[in-house]
Design an enzyme around this catalytic site. Sequence first.
Site, PDB file in Angstrom:
ATOM      1  N   GLU A 178       0.822  -1.224   0.000  1.00 30.46           N
ATOM      2  CA  GLU A 178       0.000   0.000   0.000  1.00 30.46           C
ATOM      3  C   GLU A 178       0.850   1.265   0.000  1.00 30.46           C
ATOM      4  OE1 GLU A 178      -2.952  -0.227   3.129  1.00 30.46           O
ATOM      5  OE2 GLU A 178      -4.267  -1.388   1.854  1.00 30.46           O
ATOM      6  N   GLU A 376      -5.928  -8.200  -0.955  1.00 31.03           N
ATOM      7  CA  GLU A 376      -6.620  -7.946   0.307  1.00 31.03           C
ATOM      8  C   GLU A 376      -8.045  -7.515  -0.001  1.00 31.03           C
ATOM      9  OE1 GLU A 376      -4.850  -5.227   3.176  1.00 31.03           O
ATOM     10  OE2 GLU A 376      -2.840  -5.926   2.664  1.00 31.03           O
TER      11      GLU A 376
END
Length: 479
Positions: A178, A376
């Site tokens: 991320e 995710e």
Amino acid sequence: MSEMKFPDGFLWGGAVAAHQLEGGWQDGGKGVSVADVMTVGSNTTPREITDGVIPGKNYPNHEAIDFYHHYKEDVKLFAEMGFKCFRTSIAWTRIFPQGDEQEPNEEGLKFYDDLFDECHKYGIEPVITLAHFEMPYHLVEEYGGFANRKVIDFFVKFATTCFKRYKNKVKYWMTFNEIDNQSSFNNEFMMTTNSGLIFSKDTNNEAAMYQAAHYELVASALAIKEARKINPDFEIGCMINYTPVYPKTSAPKDILLAQRVDQRRNWFSDVHVFGEYPKETEAYIERNGYRSDITEEDKVILSEGVVDYVGFSYYQSMTVSADKIDADHLVDPSDVIAKNDYLEVSDWGWPIDPIGLRYSLNLLTDRYHLPLFIVENGLGAFDKVESNGEIHDDYRIDYLRAHLEEVKKAVVLDHVDLMGYTPWGCIDLVSAGTGQMDKRYGFIYVDKNDEGVGTMERSRKDSFYWYKKVIESNGADLT
Ligand code: P53
């Protein structure tokens, strides 16, 4: 839809990160990471980042769910669900405890050898993130984290050590988890976990973020270039938190603002994929005098170290309104978030938007023309253990089913090239954002609470049996 299946070889699995489940924070020669200096928070209280480890404070990552000692039992449960892959990270501090050593720590390397062997025993392919919010704390204290160009070399050394050691055990890699999260540069948690930046009051957070992110992107590209030499069969991706941005209304100023927010957040993956900064980002950086240290050599490295696929997390969409701040005055994207009246939210206030996932899959495909990997997705929720030990988490099944239905449409109807799906926190673990145990994502329940109390016993939730059936039918049966 029910007859529609996912492609053969689709990588069904689950995702975790080392610091959120391993525990054993001082075992096997491990050093202190940034995650080890973060206390427990809650739904309403942010985690505190302390100046080193202070005795008496509750640091949930120190023990986490003790996967370090339970991994055989846990991998066995993943295998029982039929996992084809397992996404985890390699804790940087197990391999280079301080981050700047000459030689890696053999005991740390050995732990991942054993873990990957255990996965392969069941035909489970490891999918590995190199930097998932767990930089050596020493690199933060001594060098200022990624504010310092030197840290590029430390990361590349760590990455190269892993590529060489596991070249026959790991095929799928991602460099930085991320990386785009730090576009919320006023959020101290995001900045520390991503780049090891700790701010003083007189720092310009935004300027610091653009420089640190640049060094990380160069570090990622250099690592990828090294990896290609070590094993040309590696598949190496970037990892972004993809959050589609919606305008609050159809007013053109809202549309333009939504585009601008997307530009502020998603330039990171453009650099990973195209090897250069997009126009608007470059213009913004120049106008503000940010990222003063970029060399011609950096630009060549970025253009050469591009990724093979785009890995992303998807939890929610974001809705923005230009009522107070318009596109030309936007600074931090978090400042313009508005409520979306069409979406329910989770117990932690995250909007639930399955259609947004199909939209994102199409958008990223059109933008990048690369395979995608959903690494995710999931619902953080409170679970209740019944007196007979069962856990009826139908809300989690509903969430995942609704998202998978949209994923299936994207794959089967829209021909999105999707490598796999690894829902987050396949076994309960410590929340990154809040440090809680009680914000649970797992198919497997772990008996431990926010105070750190519990037997650590593992048990199967209803969602465990549901996901097993999904995998068995290759996604044909989502009921
Ligand atoms: P948690 C938000 C806040 C912190 C980390 O989050 C995040 C996000 C979502 O964008 O990123 C990922 O645990 C991250 C994981 C994390 C997961 O989302 O705050 O890659 O480490 O656990 C879920 O509920």
